[in-house]
Design an enzyme around this catalytic site. Structure first.
Site, PDB file in Angstrom:
ATOM      1  N   CYS A  94      64.418  70.678 -36.426  1.00 29.37           N
ATOM      2  CA  CYS A  94      63.823  70.203 -37.670  1.00 29.37           C
ATOM      3  C   CYS A  94      64.388  70.972 -38.862  1.00 29.37           C
ATOM      4  CB  CYS A  94      62.300  70.398 -37.672  1.00 29.37           C
ATOM      5  SG  CYS A  94      61.414  69.534 -36.368  1.00 29.37           S
ATOM      6  N   ASP A  95      64.323  70.341 -40.021  1.00 28.88           N
ATOM      7  CA  ASP A  95      64.661  71.034 -41.261  1.00 28.88           C
ATOM      8  C   ASP A  95      63.861  70.411 -42.393  1.00 28.88           C
ATOM      9  OD1 ASP A  95      66.757  73.066 -42.460  1.00 28.88           O
ATOM     10  OD2 ASP A  95      66.576  71.405 -43.875  1.00 28.88           O
ATOM     11  N   SER A  96      63.292  71.259 -43.243  1.00 28.37           N
ATOM     12  CA  SER A  96      62.443  70.780 -44.328  1.00 28.37           C
ATOM     13  C   SER A  96      62.969  71.239 -45.684  1.00 28.37           C
ATOM     14  CB  SER A  96      61.000  71.288 -44.165  1.00 28.37           C
ATOM     15  OG  SER A  96      60.411  70.798 -42.993  1.00 28.37           O
ATOM     16  N   GLY A 131      63.566  66.565 -41.769  1.00 30.45           N
ATOM     17  CA  GLY A 131      64.465  65.884 -40.854  1.00 30.45           C
ATOM     18  C   GLY A 131      64.167  66.301 -39.428  1.00 30.45           C
TER      19      GLY A 131
END
Length: 229
Positions: A94-96, A131
């Site tokens: 994940c990436d924020s 994501g």
């Protein structure tokens, strides 16, 4: 079946644990800044999805058959082959980032940057993008992939100067996307969210469930003892 979380985020781990999943945690070695520098005018969704994919792929490669790099692979891993002691693994990356006033921002890193972010956010709203990338491996080989992005609108209150000083002094906003948390001290300064609150914390449960289904994994199979209790 084991789920591997390709993230050092304690918030993402807490969300999964609260939802009945006890993942292995393997932190990726992706150089995010270097990867971002290779992209040409990505949309916010493309940016977070690309980073999530890179993290999931890097960790998945450690579990591939014959992989030699066993750094940070969990204790239940057969390091002779680089494959886990079970044949079926699903890796989630994940990436924020926060999009505010047309600018996409990640972790501020310093109190000065975080203070500037809050001046822009206070009394307004932004879009928190997370994501997600899922990679499934069977017997050390990648057999399926899925990815997507969840966008949630966050409405911010206006902390007083004293409150903001105290919040910055905790160090919490320095290491999180957008310089705030929903599930920590920053929650005091969030008026509300329009969309998926778990995505604001760092991992969208509804989206992750859908992506797991796309790679052939039913989320209930990851609940462990809770599924039969």
């Amino acid at each position: 079946m084991r789920l591997v979380l390709a993230s050092a985020s304690p918030a993402r781990l807490a969300v999964l644990r609260a939802a009945g999943v006890e993942p292995d945690v393997v932190v990726s070695g992706v150089d995010e800044d270097a990867l971002v520098a290779t992209l040409t005018d990505p949309t916010p969704s493309e940016l977070v999805t690309t980073l999530a994919r890179a993290k999931a792929d890097e960790v998945a490669s450690r579990f591939a058959a014959g992989a030699g790099d066993t750094t940070n692979i969990p204790d239940n891993t057969d390091t002779r082959t680089g494959a886990a002691d079970i044949a079926d693994i699903v890796v989630v990356g994940c990436d924020s980032m926060l999009s505010i006033a047309g600018q996409v921002v990640g972790k501020p890193g310093t109190a000065e940057v975080a203070r500037t972010r809050w001046k822009d956010m206070a009394g307004g709203e932004g879009e928190l993008l997370t994501g997600h990338a899922v990679v499934r491996l069977r017997d050390g080989a990648v057999v399926a992939r899925a990815e997507g992005t969840r966008v949630t609108t966050v409405r911010f209150s206006t902390p007083s100067g004293e409150e903001l000083d105290a919040y910055l002094a905790t160090g919490e906003p320095l290491a999180v996307a957008g310089a705030f948390t929903l599930d920590g001290l920053g929650g005091w300064f969030v008026e509300g969210v329009d969309g998926d609150p778990s995505s604001v914390v760092g991992i969208s449960l509804p989206l992750t469930r859908r992506l797991l289904a796309e790679v052939g994994v039913g989320v209930v199979s990851l609940w462990g003892d809770r599924a039969t209790s």
